[in-house]
Design a protein around this motif. Structure first.
Motif, PDB file in Angstrom:
ATOM      1  N   LYS A  48       0.844  -1.203   0.000  1.00 37.89           N
ATOM      2  CA  LYS A  48       0.000   0.000   0.000  1.00 37.89           C
ATOM      3  C   LYS A  48       0.879   1.253   0.000  1.00 37.89           C
ATOM      4  O   LYS A  48       0.640   2.196  -0.762  1.00 37.89           O
ATOM      5  CB  LYS A  48      -0.909  -0.010   1.227  1.00 37.89           C
ATOM      6  CG  LYS A  48      -1.833   1.177   1.333  1.00 37.89           C
ATOM      7  CD  LYS A  48      -2.706   1.046   2.584  1.00 37.89           C
ATOM      8  CE  LYS A  48      -3.584   2.266   2.770  1.00 37.89           C
ATOM      9  NZ  LYS A  48      -4.344   2.179   4.041  1.00 37.89           N
ATOM     10  N   GLY A  49       1.913   1.254   0.849  1.00 35.98           N
ATOM     11  CA  GLY A  49       2.821   2.397   0.912  1.00 35.98           C
ATOM     12  C   GLY A  49       3.517   2.640  -0.412  1.00 35.98           C
ATOM     13  O   GLY A  49       3.634   3.784  -0.868  1.00 35.98           O
ATOM     14  N   ASN A  50       3.975   1.568  -1.055  1.00 38.11           N
ATOM     15  CA  ASN A  50       4.647   1.703  -2.351  1.00 38.11           C
ATOM     16  C   ASN A  50       3.720   2.285  -3.408  1.00 38.11           C
ATOM     17  O   ASN A  50       4.122   3.136  -4.203  1.00 38.11           O
ATOM     18  CB  ASN A  50       5.195   0.360  -2.814  1.00 38.11           C
ATOM     19  CG  ASN A  50       6.402  -0.089  -2.019  1.00 38.11           C
ATOM     20  OD1 ASN A  50       6.943   0.644  -1.202  1.00 38.11           O
ATOM     21  ND2 ASN A  50       6.821  -1.314  -2.242  1.00 38.11           N
ATOM     22  N   GLU A  51       2.464   1.826  -3.417  1.00 42.94           N
ATOM     23  CA  GLU A  51       1.495   2.343  -4.388  1.00 42.94           C
ATOM     24  C   GLU A  51       1.232   3.829  -4.151  1.00 42.94           C
ATOM     25  O   GLU A  51       1.178   4.618  -5.100  1.00 42.94           O
ATOM     26  CB  GLU A  51       0.191   1.549  -4.310  1.00 42.94           C
ATOM     27  CG  GLU A  51       0.317   0.127  -4.844  1.00 42.94           C
ATOM     28  CD  GLU A  51      -0.873  -0.760  -4.513  1.00 42.94           C
ATOM     29  OE1 GLU A  51      -1.820  -0.310  -3.812  1.00 42.94           O
ATOM     30  OE2 GLU A  51      -0.851  -1.932  -4.944  1.00 42.94           O
ATOM     31  N   LEU A  52       1.073   4.207  -2.897  1.00 48.06           N
ATOM     32  CA  LEU A  52       0.826   5.615  -2.565  1.00 48.06           C
ATOM     33  C   LEU A  52       2.041   6.476  -2.892  1.00 48.06           C
ATOM     34  O   LEU A  52       1.903   7.588  -3.402  1.00 48.06           O
ATOM     35  CB  LEU A  52       0.462   5.743  -1.078  1.00 48.06           C
ATOM     36  CG  LEU A  52      -0.912   5.179  -0.707  1.00 48.06           C
ATOM     37  CD1 LEU A  52      -1.031   5.004   0.806  1.00 48.06           C
ATOM     38  CD2 LEU A  52      -2.024   6.078  -1.240  1.00 48.06           C
ATOM     39  N   PHE A  53       3.235   5.952  -2.624  1.00 53.75           N
ATOM     40  CA  PHE A  53       4.459   6.698  -2.930  1.00 53.75           C
ATOM     41  C   PHE A  53       4.560   6.945  -4.429  1.00 53.75           C
ATOM     42  O   PHE A  53       4.854   8.064  -4.861  1.00 53.75           O
ATOM     43  CB  PHE A  53       5.687   5.932  -2.424  1.00 53.75           C
ATOM     44  CG  PHE A  53       6.963   6.726  -2.505  1.00 53.75           C
ATOM     45  CD1 PHE A  53       7.366   7.514  -1.440  1.00 53.75           C
ATOM     46  CD2 PHE A  53       7.759   6.690  -3.644  1.00 53.75           C
ATOM     47  CE1 PHE A  53       8.546   8.259  -1.508  1.00 53.75           C
ATOM     48  CE2 PHE A  53       8.936   7.426  -3.724  1.00 53.75           C
ATOM     49  CZ  PHE A  53       9.327   8.212  -2.655  1.00 53.75           C
ATOM     50  N   LYS A  54       4.293   5.905  -5.226  1.00 54.81           N
ATOM     51  CA  LYS A  54       4.348   6.051  -6.691  1.00 54.81           C
ATOM     52  C   LYS A  54       3.339   7.073  -7.192  1.00 54.81           C
ATOM     53  O   LYS A  54       3.556   7.727  -8.208  1.00 54.81           O
ATOM     54  CB  LYS A  54       4.111   4.706  -7.370  1.00 54.81           C
ATOM     55  CG  LYS A  54       5.289   3.757  -7.252  1.00 54.81           C
ATOM     56  CD  LYS A  54       4.985   2.409  -7.852  1.00 54.81           C
ATOM     57  CE  LYS A  54       6.099   1.430  -7.547  1.00 54.81           C
ATOM     58  NZ  LYS A  54       5.738   0.050  -7.848  1.00 54.81           N
ATOM     59  N   ALA A  55       2.239   7.222  -6.455  1.00 59.97           N
ATOM     60  CA  ALA A  55       1.210   8.202  -6.822  1.00 59.97           C
ATOM     61  C   ALA A  55       1.505   9.579  -6.213  1.00 59.97           C
ATOM     62  O   ALA A  55       0.656  10.467  -6.262  1.00 59.97           O
ATOM     63  CB  ALA A  55      -0.164   7.703  -6.354  1.00 59.97           C
ATOM     64  N   SER A  56       2.695   9.749  -5.644  1.00 62.12           N
ATOM     65  CA  SER A  56       3.128  11.008  -5.016  1.00 62.12           C
ATOM     66  C   SER A  56       2.258  11.408  -3.830  1.00 62.12           C
ATOM     67  O   SER A  56       2.148  12.584  -3.503  1.00 62.12           O
ATOM     68  CB  SER A  56       3.180  12.149  -6.038  1.00 62.12           C
ATOM     69  OG  SER A  56       4.080  11.833  -7.073  1.00 62.12           O
ATOM     70  N   ALA A  84      12.070   8.001   3.031  1.00 58.87           N
ATOM     71  CA  ALA A  84      11.914   8.595   1.696  1.00 58.87           C
ATOM     72  C   ALA A  84      10.687   9.508   1.664  1.00 58.87           C
ATOM     73  O   ALA A  84      10.731  10.597   1.078  1.00 58.87           O
ATOM     74  CB  ALA A  84      11.796   7.506   0.636  1.00 58.87           C
ATOM     75  N   CYS A  85       9.606   9.078   2.298  1.00 59.54           N
ATOM     76  CA  CYS A  85       8.401   9.915   2.364  1.00 59.54           C
ATOM     77  C   CYS A  85       8.688  11.203   3.125  1.00 59.54           C
ATOM     78  O   CYS A  85       8.331  12.297   2.661  1.00 59.54           O
ATOM     79  CB  CYS A  85       7.266   9.169   3.062  1.00 59.54           C
ATOM     80  SG  CYS A  85       6.657   7.735   2.178  1.00 59.54           S
ATOM     81  N   HIS A  86       9.318  11.075   4.289  1.00 66.39           N
ATOM     82  CA  HIS A  86       9.647  12.267   5.075  1.00 66.39           C
ATOM     83  C   HIS A  86      10.504  13.230   4.259  1.00 66.39           C
ATOM     84  O   HIS A  86      10.288  14.441   4.282  1.00 66.39           O
ATOM     85  CB  HIS A  86      10.378  11.888   6.368  1.00 66.39           C
ATOM     86  CG  HIS A  86       9.517  11.242   7.400  1.00 66.39           C
ATOM     87  ND1 HIS A  86       8.303  11.757   7.813  1.00 66.39           N
ATOM     88  CD2 HIS A  86       9.701  10.113   8.126  1.00 66.39           C
ATOM     89  CE1 HIS A  86       7.780  10.982   8.748  1.00 66.39           C
ATOM     90  NE2 HIS A  86       8.614   9.972   8.953  1.00 66.39           N
ATOM     91  N   SER A  87      11.450  12.670   3.530  1.00 68.43           N
ATOM     92  CA  SER A  87      12.335  13.498   2.701  1.00 68.43           C
ATOM     93  C   SER A  87      11.530  14.233   1.632  1.00 68.43           C
ATOM     94  O   SER A  87      11.706  15.433   1.420  1.00 68.43           O
ATOM     95  CB  SER A  87      13.416  12.625   2.064  1.00 68.43           C
ATOM     96  OG  SER A  87      14.280  13.400   1.278  1.00 68.43           O
ATOM     97  N   LYS A  88      10.640  13.528   0.953  1.00 65.32           N
ATOM     98  CA  LYS A  88       9.804  14.147  -0.083  1.00 65.32           C
ATOM     99  C   LYS A  88       8.917  15.252   0.498  1.00 65.32           C
ATOM    100  O   LYS A  88       8.576  16.204  -0.194  1.00 65.32           O
ATOM    101  CB  LYS A  88       8.928  13.102  -0.771  1.00 65.32           C
ATOM    102  CG  LYS A  88       9.697  12.135  -1.644  1.00 65.32           C
ATOM    103  CD  LYS A  88      10.116  12.803  -2.922  1.00 65.32           C
ATOM    104  CE  LYS A  88      10.663  11.790  -3.907  1.00 65.32           C
ATOM    105  NZ  LYS A  88      11.091  12.414  -5.160  1.00 65.32           N
ATOM    106  N   LEU A  89       8.545  15.102   1.772  1.00 71.06           N
ATOM    107  CA  LEU A  89       7.688  16.085   2.433  1.00 71.06           C
ATOM    108  C   LEU A  89       8.491  17.226   3.067  1.00 71.06           C
ATOM    109  O   LEU A  89       7.918  18.119   3.687  1.00 71.06           O
ATOM    110  CB  LEU A  89       6.836  15.387   3.510  1.00 71.06           C
ATOM    111  CG  LEU A  89       5.790  14.408   2.986  1.00 71.06           C
ATOM    112  CD1 LEU A  89       5.253  13.537   4.119  1.00 71.06           C
ATOM    113  CD2 LEU A  89       4.662  15.154   2.285  1.00 71.06           C
TER     114      LEU A  89
END
Length: 162
Positions: A48-56, A84-89
């Motif tokens: 689920k996390g990977n799918e959400l990450f790919k969808a930004s 990686a999510c924290h970094s993107k945010l």
């Protein structure tokens, strides 16, 4: 059951689910049932996390990885993905914390060290950034991106000392 744990720790989530389902066949053992539930929850959270990450959708992905970590707090892959999510945010300190946790579990986890070095640079912690990039440079002497980032970190350190 042990094989499922090994697969899970190694990041082979689908193999972990298959192994634990095989172990659970014709079993009514509470311990096996608990492991089955945990392995499936971790694998599902990663997917689920990977799918959400790919969808930004980084905030939602971060939450999904956190749900997986609730079931397996020392899963280096989920920690690194959440970093990686924290970094993107732009949540550099949170990304650094997750990377620190990853590297305490797996000191040779290159992605975590690279992400931490980048986040250290983003918050102006040039000495820490340079230290990580030096380790990466020794590991990957031909990597031009690492060489450039190390040079930049050293340049900022020199400017600070001048």
């Amino acid at each position: 059951m042990i094989q499922a744990e090994v697969h899970l720790a190694s990041g082979r989530f689908d193999e972990a689910v298959t192994a634990i389902e095989r172990a659970a066949k014709n079993q009514n053992n509470r311990e096996i049932i608990a492991v089955v539930t945990r392995v499936k929850a971790v694998a599902s959270a990663r997917k689920k996390g990977n799918e959400l990450f790919k969808a930004s959708k980084y905030t939602e992905a971060c939450i999904a990885y956190g749900e997986g970590l609730h079931h397996d707090p020392s899963n280096a892959i989920l920690l690194c993905n959440r970093a990686a999510c924290h970094s993107k945010l732009g949540q550099w300190e949170k990304a650094i914390d997750d990377c620190n946790n990853v590297l305490s579990l797996k000191p040779s986890y290159t992605k975590a060290r690279l992400r931490r070095a980048d986040c250290f640079a983003k918050v102006g912690k040039w000495e820490a950034s340079a230290q990580d990039y030096q380790i990466l440079r020794r590991e990957f002497p031909g990597d031009e991106e690492v060489a450039r980032a190390l040079s930049e970190a050293k340049s900022h350190l020199h400017q600070r000392k001048s």
